[in-house]
Design a protein around this motif. Structure first.
Motif, PDB file in Angstrom:
ATOM      1  N   CYS A  86      -6.875  -0.570   6.011  1.00 30.28           N
ATOM      2  CA  CYS A  86      -5.730  -0.701   5.100  1.00 30.28           C
ATOM      3  C   CYS A  86      -5.452   0.623   4.391  1.00 30.28           C
ATOM      4  O   CYS A  86      -4.293   1.046   4.262  1.00 30.28           O
ATOM      5  CB  CYS A  86      -6.005  -1.795   4.068  1.00 30.28           C
ATOM      6  N   ALA A  87      -6.515   1.286   3.938  1.00 28.96           N
ATOM      7  CA  ALA A  87      -6.343   2.568   3.248  1.00 28.96           C
ATOM      8  C   ALA A  87      -5.730   3.610   4.172  1.00 28.96           C
ATOM      9  O   ALA A  87      -4.851   4.386   3.765  1.00 28.96           O
ATOM     10  CB  ALA A  87      -7.696   3.043   2.714  1.00 28.96           C
ATOM     11  N   ALA A  88      -6.174   3.645   5.422  1.00 30.19           N
ATOM     12  CA  ALA A  88      -5.625   4.599   6.385  1.00 30.19           C
ATOM     13  C   ALA A  88      -4.153   4.324   6.654  1.00 30.19           C
ATOM     14  O   ALA A  88      -3.343   5.260   6.790  1.00 30.19           O
ATOM     15  CB  ALA A  88      -6.429   4.552   7.678  1.00 30.19           C
ATOM     16  N   LEU A  89      -3.778   3.057   6.732  1.00 26.57           N
ATOM     17  CA  LEU A  89      -2.369   2.710   6.962  1.00 26.57           C
ATOM     18  C   LEU A  89      -1.485   3.154   5.801  1.00 26.57           C
ATOM     19  O   LEU A  89      -0.378   3.665   6.009  1.00 26.57           O
ATOM     20  CB  LEU A  89      -2.244   1.197   7.170  1.00 26.57           C
ATOM     21  N   VAL A  90      -1.971   2.954   4.587  1.00 28.76           N
ATOM     22  CA  VAL A  90      -1.187   3.379   3.418  1.00 28.76           C
ATOM     23  C   VAL A  90      -0.960   4.883   3.456  1.00 28.76           C
ATOM     24  O   VAL A  90       0.142   5.372   3.153  1.00 28.76           O
ATOM     25  CB  VAL A  90      -1.900   2.947   2.116  1.00 28.76           C
ATOM     26  N   GLU A  91      -1.986   5.644   3.844  1.00 24.69           N
ATOM     27  CA  GLU A  91      -1.833   7.102   3.952  1.00 24.69           C
ATOM     28  C   GLU A  91      -0.764   7.483   4.970  1.00 24.69           C
ATOM     29  O   GLU A  91      -0.143   8.539   4.864  1.00 24.69           O
ATOM     30  CB  GLU A  91      -3.168   7.751   4.342  1.00 24.69           C
ATOM     31  N   GLU A  92      -0.540   6.631   5.966  1.00 23.86           N
ATOM     32  CA  GLU A  92       0.446   6.931   7.004  1.00 23.86           C
ATOM     33  C   GLU A  92       1.818   6.342   6.689  1.00 23.86           C
ATOM     34  O   GLU A  92       2.711   6.345   7.531  1.00 23.86           O
ATOM     35  CB  GLU A  92      -0.057   6.426   8.355  1.00 23.86           C
ATOM     36  N   GLY A  93       1.978   5.794   5.489  1.00 25.59           N
ATOM     37  CA  GLY A  93       3.294   5.346   5.066  1.00 25.59           C
ATOM     38  C   GLY A  93       3.605   3.887   5.295  1.00 25.59           C
ATOM     39  O   GLY A  93       4.758   3.467   5.161  1.00 25.59           O
ATOM     40  N   VAL A  94       2.594   3.090   5.641  1.00 20.50           N
ATOM     41  CA  VAL A  94       2.785   1.644   5.781  1.00 20.50           C
ATOM     42  C   VAL A  94       2.415   0.987   4.448  1.00 20.50           C
ATOM     43  O   VAL A  94       1.356   1.282   3.880  1.00 20.50           O
ATOM     44  CB  VAL A  94       1.902   1.068   6.910  1.00 20.50           C
ATOM     45  N   GLN A  95       3.278   0.135   3.940  1.00 17.88           N
ATOM     46  CA  GLN A  95       2.946  -0.616   2.731  1.00 17.88           C
ATOM     47  C   GLN A  95       1.978  -1.742   3.100  1.00 17.88           C
ATOM     48  O   GLN A  95       2.238  -2.495   4.049  1.00 17.88           O
ATOM     49  CB  GLN A  95       4.203  -1.229   2.113  1.00 17.88           C
ATOM     50  N   VAL A  96       0.895  -1.886   2.349  1.00 15.82           N
ATOM     51  CA  VAL A  96      -0.127  -2.875   2.682  1.00 15.82           C
ATOM     52  C   VAL A  96      -0.498  -3.678   1.439  1.00 15.82           C
ATOM     53  O   VAL A  96      -0.716  -3.111   0.359  1.00 15.82           O
ATOM     54  CB  VAL A  96      -1.397  -2.202   3.257  1.00 15.82           C
ATOM     55  N   PHE A  97      -0.607  -4.996   1.622  1.00 17.62           N
ATOM     56  CA  PHE A  97      -1.015  -5.895   0.553  1.00 17.62           C
ATOM     57  C   PHE A  97      -2.142  -6.791   1.070  1.00 17.62           C
ATOM     58  O   PHE A  97      -1.898  -7.825   1.689  1.00 17.62           O
ATOM     59  CB  PHE A  97       0.171  -6.753   0.092  1.00 17.62           C
ATOM     60  N   SER A  98      -3.374  -6.362   0.854  1.00 17.23           N
ATOM     61  CA  SER A  98      -4.502  -7.159   1.321  1.00 17.23           C
ATOM     62  C   SER A  98      -5.811  -6.513   0.881  1.00 17.23           C
ATOM     63  O   SER A  98      -5.860  -5.311   0.602  1.00 17.23           O
ATOM     64  CB  SER A  98      -4.492  -7.290   2.850  1.00 17.23           C
ATOM     65  N   ARG A  99      -6.851  -7.298   0.839  1.00 19.20           N
ATOM     66  CA  ARG A  99      -8.212  -6.789   0.687  1.00 19.20           C
ATOM     67  C   ARG A  99      -9.163  -7.818   1.282  1.00 19.20           C
ATOM     68  O   ARG A  99      -8.869  -9.025   1.313  1.00 19.20           O
ATOM     69  CB  ARG A  99      -8.562  -6.524  -0.775  1.00 19.20           C
ATOM     70  N   ARG A 100     -10.298  -7.351   1.786  1.00 20.31           N
ATOM     71  CA  ARG A 100     -11.289  -8.269   2.324  1.00 20.31           C
ATOM     72  C   ARG A 100     -11.855  -9.132   1.205  1.00 20.31           C
ATOM     73  O   ARG A 100     -12.178  -8.646   0.125  1.00 20.31           O
ATOM     74  CB  ARG A 100     -12.420  -7.507   3.014  1.00 20.31           C
ATOM     75  N   GLY A 101     -11.962 -10.422   1.465  1.00 20.44           N
ATOM     76  CA  GLY A 101     -12.515 -11.345   0.480  1.00 20.44           C
ATOM     77  C   GLY A 101     -11.530 -11.816  -0.564  1.00 20.44           C
ATOM     78  O   GLY A 101     -11.927 -12.410  -1.571  1.00 20.44           O
ATOM     79  N   MET A 102     -10.233 -11.587  -0.325  1.00 19.11           N
ATOM     80  CA  MET A 102      -9.232 -12.047  -1.293  1.00 19.11           C
ATOM     81  C   MET A 102      -9.311 -13.558  -1.462  1.00 19.11           C
ATOM     82  O   MET A 102      -9.644 -14.303  -0.538  1.00 19.11           O
ATOM     83  CB  MET A 102      -7.831 -11.621  -0.858  1.00 19.11           C
ATOM     84  N   THR A 103      -8.997 -14.017  -2.665  1.00 21.14           N
ATOM     85  CA  THR A 103      -8.978 -15.443  -2.945  1.00 21.14           C
ATOM     86  C   THR A 103      -7.728 -16.068  -2.328  1.00 21.14           C
ATOM     87  O   THR A 103      -6.770 -15.352  -1.991  1.00 21.14           O
ATOM     88  CB  THR A 103      -8.957 -15.701  -4.453  1.00 21.14           C
ATOM     89  N   PRO A 104      -7.706 -17.398  -2.174  1.00 20.79           N
ATOM     90  CA  PRO A 104      -6.478 -18.035  -1.682  1.00 20.79           C
ATOM     91  C   PRO A 104      -5.255 -17.694  -2.532  1.00 20.79           C
ATOM     92  O   PRO A 104      -4.157 -17.500  -2.008  1.00 20.79           O
ATOM     93  CB  PRO A 104      -6.816 -19.528  -1.742  1.00 20.79           C
ATOM     94  N   GLU A 105      -5.452 -17.599  -3.838  1.00 16.98           N
ATOM     95  CA  GLU A 105      -4.333 -17.262  -4.716  1.00 16.98           C
ATOM     96  C   GLU A 105      -3.834 -15.847  -4.439  1.00 16.98           C
ATOM     97  O   GLU A 105      -2.618 -15.596  -4.368  1.00 16.98           O
ATOM     98  CB  GLU A 105      -4.754 -17.394  -6.183  1.00 16.98           C
ATOM     99  N   GLU A 106      -4.778 -14.914  -4.279  1.00 10.46           N
ATOM    100  CA  GLU A 106      -4.390 -13.543  -3.965  1.00 10.46           C
ATOM    101  C   GLU A 106      -3.697 -13.463  -2.613  1.00 10.46           C
ATOM    102  O   GLU A 106      -2.724 -12.715  -2.455  1.00 10.46           O
ATOM    103  CB  GLU A 106      -5.632 -12.640  -3.951  1.00 10.46           C
TER     104      GLU A 106
END
Length: 415
Positions: A86-106
């Motif tokens: 995800c971090a690498a994608l953001v550096e390349e200009g892709v917007q990303v909304f996620s993280r490993r272990g996110m809660t259902p609400e997140e």
């Protein structure tokens, strides 16, 4: 516009290395990128994707951006997101909304973030993105040209939405294309599930009894690989044709209540809910392994497992060992989520090359062609194109029909 929300931007170098490794084994996607790079056919398109965010997916998202799209991505599973990718994608200009272990609400908040800037084309994995648009963002629908769906479960949900007359834009069932399900569902799921079982438990498959619930294309793949590694395979089915097919493929067939007493390893691949329930767990062997390879974490009833247990603890990553009140132990892998992604790296790179090439061509088709609302199949010429490109990358040539043979096949006469 909401900026990206990821776990740690400093992880980008590690993610970039993973992406570079995957890219060298994705020749079909590479050929398509080379073909369309200069003309930028997705220029002006805001493409929102809900996918498993790991290295192979990153190769698709980078290619879509390279072809001119503004790309926004959310993770489709809390345990399949790889934070460094995800971090690498953001550096390349892709917007990303996620993280490993996110809660259902997140998870759902991240989907909302991805959609807040609007969308022209959607790429979905499980139909959650499409469902959210219809339920929470109907004002976006007039702008949306359509989208593509990656999974068996997602296509089922889309067809249900379509049957009720509620699907308000076209969706291409990428999962139903030959270039997808013949390879991704069968060979991809088969290998990646066994890989996740092995790397998570470090246990032997040979000599064990593996129970596979569901004998669709994914179930066939899991059963074939397990048997190839020396397991006795028991298939649980509700469809008589699939059960008969499993029997003729050399597997045992039994209802889950009977299979529960026999199995050492259980893999659910049905797309349905509560396939393994408390009454099954009550008769399982001490030490049985429970894994799910269906899209959602509902196939193994975790509430039932918790109700039978005194406690759970984790001795290895991605393994929860439940101690039942009668002293037996059952091991749940990957929290009951997609085990091949929660506890592994997902399908092999070469397999996802085919699937993501199919996604790319389908997204291009949606963007450039006005389709009626509803579920559509991938156009045959696109499906065949992916197969031909893969063979070309392997240096394999096809035979061709002669004119005489074409005439013969088109005629009702014998000569």
């Amino acid at each position: 516009m909401t900026t990206s929300r990821i776990a740690d931007s400093s992880l980008a170098p590690s993610g970039a290395n993973k992406i570079r490794w995957a890219w060298q084994y994705m020749p079909v996607l590479s050929l398509l990128a080379k073909k369309y790079r200069d003309e930028k056919p997705l220029a002006g398109c805001r493409l929102v994707a809900c996918l498993h965010l790991e290295a192979k997916t990153a190769c698709l998202l980078r290619t879509l951006k390279e072809l001119g799209a503004e790309v926004v991505a959310a993770g489709s599973n809390p345990l399949s997101t790889q934070d460094d990718v995800c971090a690498a994608l953001v550096e390349e200009g892709v917007q990303v909304f996620s993280r490993r272990g996110m809660t259902p609400e997140e998870y759902f908040d991240y989907l909302r973030d991805a959609l807040r800037g609007g969308a022209d084309v959607l790429i979905d994995d499980g139909c959650d993105l499409v469902a959210m648009v219809h339920e929470e963002f109907p004002e976006l629908i007039p702008r949306i040209r359509g989208g593509c769906e990656e999974t068996t479960t997602g296509v089922k949900r889309l067809r249900a939405l379509d049957r009720e007359g509620l699907l308000r834009f076209p969706m291409i069932a990428v999962n139903d294309a030959y270039s997808k399900y013949l390879f991704d569902n069968r060979y991809g799921t088969g290998q990646s599930v066994l890989d996740a079982l092995l790397r998570t438990t470090n246990l032997l498959i040979a000599g064990r009894t593996v129970v596979v619930a569901g004998y669709g294309w994914c179930g066939k793949g899991v059963a074939t690989r397990a048997r190839g590694m020396g397991a006795t395979v028991v298939v649980v089915e509700v469809d008589p044709h699939r059960a008969l097919e499993a029997l003729m493929d050399g597997h045992h067939v039994a209802p889950m209540m009977e299979a529960a007493r026999l199995g050492d390893v259980f893999v659910t691949v049905t797309g349905n809910t509560r396939v393994i329930r408390g009454e099954h767990m009550a008769v399982m062997k001490d030490g049985a392994l429970l894994a799910n390879a269906g899209h959602f974490d509902v196939e193994i009833s975790i509430p039932d497992l918790e109700g039978l247990s005194e406690r759970w603890e984790s001795f290895r990553p991605n393994v929860r060992t439940y101690t039942l009140r009668d002293g037996r132990h059952l091991h749940l892998l990957g929290e009951g989520r997609l085990v091949n992604l929660a506890a592994g790296d997902g399908h092999p790179v070469e397999i996802m090359d085919l699937s993501f090439a199919m996604q790319l061509l389908s997204a291009l088709h949606i963007w450039t062609t006005r389709l009626a609302p509803g579920v559509s199949n991938v156009p045959e010429e696109l499906d065949l194109q992916v197969g031909r490109l893969k063979l070309e990358s392997l240096g394999i040539a096809l035979d061709e029909l002669t004119e005489e043979q074409r005439v013969y096949l088109d005629s009702w006469k014998e000569d």
